[in-house]
Design a protein around this motif. Structure first.
Motif, PDB file in Angstrom:
ATOM      1  N   THR A 260       1.015  -1.589   0.143  1.00 13.73           N
ATOM      2  CA  THR A 260      -0.108   0.238   0.365  1.00 13.73           C
ATOM      3  C   THR A 260       0.714   0.880  -0.055  1.00 13.73           C
ATOM      4  OG1 THR A 260      -0.262  -0.083   2.516  1.00 13.73           O
ATOM      5  CG2 THR A 260      -1.615  -0.879   1.517  1.00 13.73           C
ATOM      6  N   GLY A 261      -0.125   2.377  -0.225  1.00 17.03           N
ATOM      7  CA  GLY A 261       0.916   3.927  -0.113  1.00 17.03           C
ATOM      8  C   GLY A 261       1.587   3.657   1.336  1.00 17.03           C
ATOM      9  N   ALA A 262       1.217   3.397   2.194  1.00 16.89           N
ATOM     10  CA  ALA A 262       1.335   3.683   3.734  1.00 16.89           C
ATOM     11  C   ALA A 262       2.666   2.881   4.078  1.00 16.89           C
ATOM     12  CB  ALA A 262       0.206   3.464   4.463  1.00 16.89           C
ATOM     13  N   GLN A 263       2.832   1.600   3.142  1.00 18.04           N
ATOM     14  CA  GLN A 263       3.446   0.919   3.707  1.00 18.04           C
ATOM     15  C   GLN A 263       4.931   1.337   2.588  1.00 18.04           C
ATOM     16  OE1 GLN A 263       1.453  -3.155   1.979  1.00 18.04           O
ATOM     17  NE2 GLN A 263       2.249  -3.947   3.844  1.00 18.04           N
ATOM     18  N   GLN A 264       4.723   1.735   1.714  1.00 18.00           N
ATOM     19  CA  GLN A 264       5.940   2.101   0.879  1.00 18.00           C
ATOM     20  C   GLN A 264       6.457   3.246   1.790  1.00 18.00           C
ATOM     21  OE1 GLN A 264       3.898   2.876  -3.371  1.00 18.00           O
ATOM     22  NE2 GLN A 264       3.634   1.027  -3.529  1.00 18.00           N
ATOM     23  N   ARG A 265       5.687   4.384   2.033  1.00 22.58           N
ATOM     24  CA  ARG A 265       5.606   5.111   2.645  1.00 22.58           C
ATOM     25  C   ARG A 265       7.000   5.175   3.922  1.00 22.58           C
ATOM     26  NH1 ARG A 265       1.551   7.234   3.729  1.00 22.58           N
ATOM     27  NH2 ARG A 265       1.830   6.727   6.556  1.00 22.58           N
ATOM     28  N   SER A 266       6.160   4.274   4.976  1.00 24.53           N
ATOM     29  CA  SER A 266       6.841   3.506   5.832  1.00 24.53           C
ATOM     30  C   SER A 266       7.849   3.090   5.531  1.00 24.53           C
ATOM     31  CB  SER A 266       5.807   2.464   6.745  1.00 24.53           C
ATOM     32  OG  SER A 266       4.518   3.814   7.191  1.00 24.53           O
ATOM     33  N   ILE A 267       8.516   2.421   4.575  1.00 24.55           N
ATOM     34  CA  ILE A 267       9.506   1.371   4.487  1.00 24.55           C
ATOM     35  C   ILE A 267      10.882   2.937   4.260  1.00 24.55           C
ATOM     36  CG2 ILE A 267      10.702   0.339   2.316  1.00 24.55           C
ATOM     37  CD1 ILE A 267       8.010  -1.526   2.573  1.00 24.55           C
ATOM     38  N   GLY A 268      10.198   3.780   4.054  1.00 19.85           N
ATOM     39  CA  GLY A 268      10.870   4.695   2.861  1.00 19.85           C
ATOM     40  C   GLY A 268      11.540   5.474   4.030  1.00 19.85           C
ATOM     41  N   GLU A 269      10.472   6.161   5.368  1.00 21.30           N
ATOM     42  CA  GLU A 269      11.077   6.797   6.487  1.00 21.30           C
ATOM     43  C   GLU A 269      12.546   5.808   6.839  1.00 21.30           C
ATOM     44  OE1 GLU A 269       7.199   8.897   7.522  1.00 21.30           O
ATOM     45  OE2 GLU A 269       7.408   7.310   8.326  1.00 21.30           O
ATOM     46  N   ILE A 270      12.320   4.391   6.845  1.00 20.23           N
ATOM     47  CA  ILE A 270      12.997   2.963   7.714  1.00 20.23           C
ATOM     48  C   ILE A 270      14.447   3.496   6.739  1.00 20.23           C
ATOM     49  CG2 ILE A 270      13.308   0.885   8.337  1.00 20.23           C
ATOM     50  CD1 ILE A 270       9.940   1.084   8.464  1.00 20.23           C
ATOM     51  N   GLU A 271      14.376   2.826   5.420  1.00 19.08           N
ATOM     52  CA  GLU A 271      15.512   2.938   4.824  1.00 19.08           C
ATOM     53  C   GLU A 271      16.416   3.367   5.061  1.00 19.08           C
ATOM     54  OE1 GLU A 271      15.348   0.925   0.723  1.00 19.08           O
ATOM     55  OE2 GLU A 271      13.368   1.833   0.901  1.00 19.08           O
ATOM     56  N   GLY A 272      15.680   5.694   5.312  1.00 12.32           N
ATOM     57  CA  GLY A 272      16.074   7.357   5.444  1.00 12.32           C
ATOM     58  C   GLY A 272      16.936   6.618   6.935  1.00 12.32           C
ATOM     59  N   ASP A 273      15.862   6.446   7.513  1.00 16.49           N
ATOM     60  CA  ASP A 273      16.892   6.182   9.147  1.00 16.49           C
ATOM     61  C   ASP A 273      17.955   5.510   9.284  1.00 16.49           C
ATOM     62  OD1 ASP A 273      14.981   8.057  10.023  1.00 16.49           O
ATOM     63  OD2 ASP A 273      14.209   6.625  11.448  1.00 16.49           O
ATOM     64  N   MET A 274      17.685   4.188   8.247  1.00 23.80           N
ATOM     65  CA  MET A 274      18.942   2.919   8.829  1.00 23.80           C
ATOM     66  C   MET A 274      20.444   3.245   7.917  1.00 23.80           C
ATOM     67  SD  MET A 274      16.608  -0.410   8.495  1.00 23.80           S
ATOM     68  CE  MET A 274      18.000  -1.925   8.696  1.00 23.80           C
ATOM     69  N   ALA A 275      19.634   4.698   6.896  1.00 25.06           N
ATOM     70  CA  ALA A 275      20.924   5.351   6.307  1.00 25.06           C
ATOM     71  C   ALA A 275      21.991   5.653   7.167  1.00 25.06           C
ATOM     72  CB  ALA A 275      20.565   5.389   4.805  1.00 25.06           C
ATOM     73  N   GLN A 276      21.591   6.201   7.844  1.00 22.36           N
ATOM     74  CA  GLN A 276      21.999   7.365   8.764  1.00 22.36           C
ATOM     75  C   GLN A 276      23.283   6.593   9.849  1.00 22.36           C
ATOM     76  OE1 GLN A 276      22.266  10.048   7.774  1.00 22.36           O
ATOM     77  NE2 GLN A 276      20.397   9.330   6.456  1.00 22.36           N
ATOM     78  N   GLU A 277      24.768   6.841  10.368  1.00 25.04           N
ATOM     79  CA  GLU A 277      25.152   6.203  11.378  1.00 25.04           C
ATOM     80  C   GLU A 277      24.532   6.281  12.741  1.00 25.04           C
ATOM     81  OE1 GLU A 277      28.930   7.688  11.383  1.00 25.04           O
ATOM     82  OE2 GLU A 277      29.805   6.464  10.080  1.00 25.04           O
ATOM     83  N   ALA A 278      23.401   7.509  12.691  1.00 16.37           N
ATOM     84  CA  ALA A 278      22.742   7.629  14.170  1.00 16.37           C
ATOM     85  C   ALA A 278      22.238   6.219  14.369  1.00 16.37           C
ATOM     86  CB  ALA A 278      22.353   9.010  14.259  1.00 16.37           C
ATOM     87  N   PRO A 279      21.852   5.560  15.368  1.00 17.21           N
ATOM     88  CA  PRO A 279      21.039   4.547  15.952  1.00 17.21           C
ATOM     89  C   PRO A 279      19.399   4.817  15.198  1.00 17.21           C
ATOM     90  CG  PRO A 279      22.588   4.507  17.042  1.00 17.21           C
ATOM     91  CD  PRO A 279      22.090   5.641  16.439  1.00 17.21           C
TER      92      PRO A 279
END
Length: 689
Positions: A260-279
């Motif tokens: 769903t759009g909500a799942q895609q949006r949430s996955i994008g937010e999570i990927e963006g967070d995980m791409a940072q060094e800050a946990p």
């Protein structure tokens, strides 16, 4: 951190209070009253306000009174279990019965000698043509101490404790309260009209005092907000690791439906967070059936693609096993190695899993608290997923976080839609992603409210349903009827026995008190379709996914919170077939209960239900608090959380930003706060910038 000396009286063992020995300590322990501070914070559940009357003509039925009486006759019952009555007269000759049951009759014989005046306190009732007071709260001699107890606190008790004993212990604890330096700004205290900390505690035990209760609730909300913010600051300061996947594994996933759009949006937010060094520290909120598990799997595969491991923590073995089966089915085409680890795993099987986690051959582990025990080590833990986050404390979460060589990313999930205010209270340190739409093809569940008087019709309908090859749930509010409980409270074991007698071995039973092997066997029979009817308690609230089950019966539905009803209803409607949820209501239905069930019939939006549940329950009704997000507070009620939390949250942020994590420059008040935060939340918090 060393405890400031001024706090020593508060943390003294409860045995230092007069009258507390080994015998009394057991019921105190059951109430969690282990130290003087615990006793001081054991606030009254309510207050009984009595009126002093000269005679019974001045009193109304159902009123709490204090009246002067003279006993005239003692009457024993012919039946050994019957009442023992003492007849007494007031000042103008009105007759009243003081009624006792059981061993209390011995007390009555001593306290109420014929012809001697006594002051009696209790609730005036009518039994037939006679006025009575059943088990008087107090019987005092003329001029005795506490002659006019017009306002008296009522405390929660455990077996072995009485109201007078708890009141005595509280009175002692209150005298030991030190005058702590104030941590609230003087201007704020004056503006709110709040007393000091010790003054508030003393007032809160004497009478209904809104100002005192608000002060203590604010302290609790401020401490909670500070702890969450300091944990967040600590998390950001730790050295983490950027995890960036190439999409190779995720592209092979075998998903049951398009994202769903909500799942895609949430996955994008999570990927963006995980791409940072800050946990990462993110909460994923999703309504029933919104697809949180798919989002979690996508996040875990990002970690595996980046060369790290992932762990998913669930609060129950039932939920852990469900997640394991679901993840393994979806991830089978990827070749990713997924393991299950629970407290039940022993011997070679356990050793094999531990070795796989240590050498990296296991990519993802799913399990209960067993996955963060001391004996469990990981080669490179990069992501932690915590399901039903509110069931784990901060300390438990950090125990798992320490398993990584560097601070792992953390994704918490909750299947319970939580009002925004309670989200702030429970997850104030987290960024939030919301799954607010359902996958395509999910059908609305036909929800109906049915009276308990139609129980026979419902059972016959169940028979037709399972006779046609379909499956159903029957949920009860308790495992077995407790001694003294009314007959209308549905118990799972009794209902299971009745339904099994009717439908035979096609009926299975699951509740939290069953041995794990028995639960697994029952669930396996139901999941495979061999069993057609599952009788259960709320143990099936989350984590049970049987698409072929299309009928849910919830008995005594008004006894559940709205959010919990919504979760239970979400066990059906998981396949392509039309599903029905029957809410069986009891005969005694309050206006609030009626409104709840009507709302369940009208909407299936879990977030709307959660907000409405909070409004319907208000500050005075705490039943179902856990079902709306598990508030971590023992003083602040729901109304106070809504009213005081925003200010407490802002004040906590100012303290952290202004003082760099409550540094020692703030003096004694800050040191006291730091000690209490570290002790109560079980984590080492920052003390500097």
């Amino acid at each position: 951190m060393r405890r400031p000396d001024i706090l020593n009286p508060l943390f003294a063992e409860v045995e230092m209070l007069d009258g507390v020995g080994p015998k009394l300590k057991k019921p105190l322990d059951r109430l969690g009253l282990e130290r003087v501070r615990d006793v001081a914070y054991h606030l009254p559940e309510r207050f009984v306000t009595r009126r002093l009357v000269d005679n019974l003509d001045e009193a109304g039925e159902g009123e709490q009174i204090v009246v002067r009486l003279t006993p005239t006759e003692h009457r024993s019952s012919r039946n050994q279990r019957g009442p023992y009555r003492v007849l007494a007269q007031d000042a103008v000759g009105n007759v009243l019965a003081l009624t006792y049951f059981g061993r209390a009759s011995y007390t009555a014989k001593k306290q109420l000698p014929v012809g001697e005046t006594r002051w009696v306190a209790g609730k005036l009732e009518r039994y037939g043509d006679m006025l009575q007071i059943v088990h008087p709260d107090h019987v005092l001699e003329e001029g005795g101490a506490g002659l006019q107890r017009l306002c008296e606190p009522v405390y929660s008790l455990a077996e072995g404790l009485t109201q007078p004993k708890v009141a005595s212990l509280v009175a002692q604890a209150i005298t030991l309260l030190p005058e702590l330096p104030e941590w609230i700004e003087p201007s704020q205290l004056e503006r709110a009209g709040w007393p000091s900390w010790s003054g508030a505690l003393k007032l809160a035990h004497r009478a209904e005092n809104v100002s005192a209760r608000d002060r203590l609730a604010y302290d609790e909300l401020l401490a909670n907000s500070l702890a969450l913010m300091l944990v967040r600051a600590d998390n950001r300061a730790r050295k983490g690791r950027a995890l960036v996947g190439d999409g190779g594994l995720r592209g092979k996933l075998q998903l049951p439906f398009p994202l769903t759009g909500a799942q895609q949006r949430s996955i994008g937010e999570i990927e963006g967070d995980m791409a940072q060094e800050a946990p990462m520290l993110r909460l994923l909120q999703g309504d029933v059936g919104a697809g949180k598990t798919v989002v979690a799997l996508e996040a875990m595969l990002v970690a595996v693609e980046a060369g790290a491991q992932a762990a998913m923590l669930a609060p129950t073995e039932l939920l852990a096993r469900q997640h394991f089966e679901t993840l393994r089915a979806m991830a089978r085409p990827t070749g990713v190695e997924i393991a299950l680890l629970t407290g039940r795993d022993k011997g070679r099987a356990r050793e094999s899993i531990l070795m796989g986690l240590l050498d990296g051959s296991i990519d993802i582990v799913v399990g209960t608290h067993a996955i963060f025990q001391d004996s469990v080590a990981y080669k490179d833990l990069g992501l932690i997923v915590i399901d039903e986050q509110h069931r784990f404390g901060v300390a438990q979460r950090l125990m798992l976080a320490k398993k990584g060589r560097r601070a792992p990313h953390t994704l918490a999930m909750t299947a319970t839609p939580i009002p925004r205010t309670l989200t702030l209270a429970n997850y104030g340190e987290m960024d939030v992603s919301r799954l607010d739409e359902l996958p395509p093809g999910r059908q609305a569940i036909d929800t109906r409210v049915v009276g308990q008087d139609r129980l026979v019709d419902v059972v016959e309908g169940i028979g037709r349903h399972i006779g046609g090859g379909q499956q159903a749930y029957w949920v009860c509010p308790m495992v077995r009827e407790a001694e003294g409980q009314s007959d209308d409270i549905a118990a799972a074991e009794a209902r299971y026995a009745a339904l099994k007698e009717r439908f035979g071995d096609t009926v299975v039973l699951v509740h939290g008190q069953l041995a794990p092997e028995m639960k697994d066997a029952a669930m396996a029979r139901f999941a495979s379709g061999e069993a057609k009817l599952l009788v259960a308690t709320t143990v099936i609230e989350v984590g049970v996914d049987v698409p072929a089950a299309t009928l849910m019966v919830i008995e005594q539905a008004e006894r559940f919170g709205l959010a919990q009803l919504h979760q239970l209803r979400g066990r059906v409607g998981r396949g392509s077939e039309k599903s029905v949820c029957l809410l069986l209501r009891g005969e005694q239905l309050s206006e609030t209960g009626r409104a709840r069930l009507a709302l369940m019939r009208e909407t299936q939006d879990g977030f709307s239900i959660a907000e409405e549940d909070l409004e319907l329950r208000g500050g005075g009704e705490l039943l179902g608090t856990r079902q709306s997000g598990d508030t971590p507070f023992r003083i602040a009620d729901l109304e106070q959380i809504q009213r005081l939390l925003p200010a407490a949250h802002d004040d906590a942020r100012l303290l952290v930003e202004r003082d760099g994590g409550l540094s020692s420059t703030r003096g004694e008040a800050a040191q006291i706060l730091l000690y209490l935060l570290e002790r109560d939340y079980g984590v080492q918090l920052l003390r500097g910038g």
